[in-house]
Enzyme design. Structure first.
Site, PDB file in Angstrom:
ATOM      1  CB  THR A 184      -0.947   0.055   1.222  1.00  0.00           C
ATOM      2  OG1 THR A 184      -1.793   1.194   1.098  1.00  0.00           O
ATOM      3  CG2 THR A 184      -0.202   0.151   2.540  1.00  0.00           C
ATOM      4  CG  ASP A 217      -9.638  -2.842  -2.970  1.00  0.00           C
ATOM      5  OD1 ASP A 217      -8.594  -2.397  -3.473  1.00  0.00           O
ATOM      6  OD2 ASP A 217     -10.777  -2.485  -3.328  1.00  0.00           O
ATOM      7  CB  SER A 218     -11.379  -0.258   2.182  1.00  0.00           C
ATOM      8  OG  SER A 218     -10.282   0.593   1.949  1.00  0.00           O
TER       9      SER A 218
END
Ligand code: IMP
Length: 200
Positions: free
Chosen positions: A13, A71-72
């Site tokens: 990330t 993942d959001s």
């Protein structure tokens, strides 16, 4: 795991907030995530879990070992679940103001955040952990903590936004906290897996 030491696990990330929030939860499990850069080719899908699975496999292939991915997205009921998997793009383009504008005059303000944590243990074995927090979209942006849509999301049971509440409260109930807590619990019961990351 040595006494007092933490197992360090890579997470693909560029979002420092995601790492900080994950570590806030994972410290109770003796785990610390650190960021790694993996060139990401994000697939288009309406399913966060599918996106996260794909990313986990990509990261595994790129680094040759298991890498955490997450993942959001924010799903707004009155907008049919928009922006959902497109949350990052929508945040960068129309932003908080744009979303608030779409919600002008809308009485149904229900929304939820969802996060999917994924990790590939091999090319064929991907584990996923899902977390969700229900809430509503505020009338205006408020607060300065956190990131992304935090200033316009009010979690259920509160009158203040995530951005007003700060990391401690956010991490006691957020989608990300729930997903990472499930990941931590899973690691705790599959302790052998930790040796994949421990330096010899
Ligand atoms: P991605 O998971 O990197 O695709 O990005 C998800 C996007 O959803 C972020 O860029 C934010 O805009 C939004 N988002 C996800 N989680 C949160 C959160 O905890 N607070 C605020 N916005 C979030």
């Amino acid at each position: 795991m040595g006494r007092g030491s933490r197992v360090r696990i890579p997470m693909a990330t560029r979002n420092r907030n995601k790492i900080d929030e994950a570590n806030y939860v994972l410290r109770d499990f003796g785990i610390e995530l650190y960021p790694v850069n993996v060139e990401k080719l994000e697939i288009q899908s309406e399913d966060l879990e599918e996106i996260a699975r794909f990313a986990a496999l990509q990261a595994y292939q790129a680094l040759g070992k298991p890498v955490v991915v997450e993942d959001s997205g924010l799903f707004i009921e009155a907008l049919g679940g928009f922006p959902g998997p497109y949350s990052s793009y929508v945040y960068k383009t129309i932003g908080l103001k744009g979303v608030l504008k779409l919600m002008e005059g809308e009485e149904n303000r229900k929304a939820y955040f969802e996060a999917v944590v994924a990790i590939a243990l091999s090319e064929r074995d991907v584990k996923t952990f899902v977390g969700r927090v229900e809430g509503r979209i505020a009338g205006e942006a408020r607060g300065s903590h956190g990131f992304g849509f935090d200033p316009i999301f009010i979690p259920m049971g509160f009158d203040t936004t995530f951005a007003e509440l700060g990391i401690e409260v956010k991490c006691s109930l957020s989608h990300r906290a729930k997903a990472f807590r499930a990941f931590g619990e899973w690691l705790r019961t599959n302790i052998d897996i930790l040796s994949l990351w421990e330096t010899p």
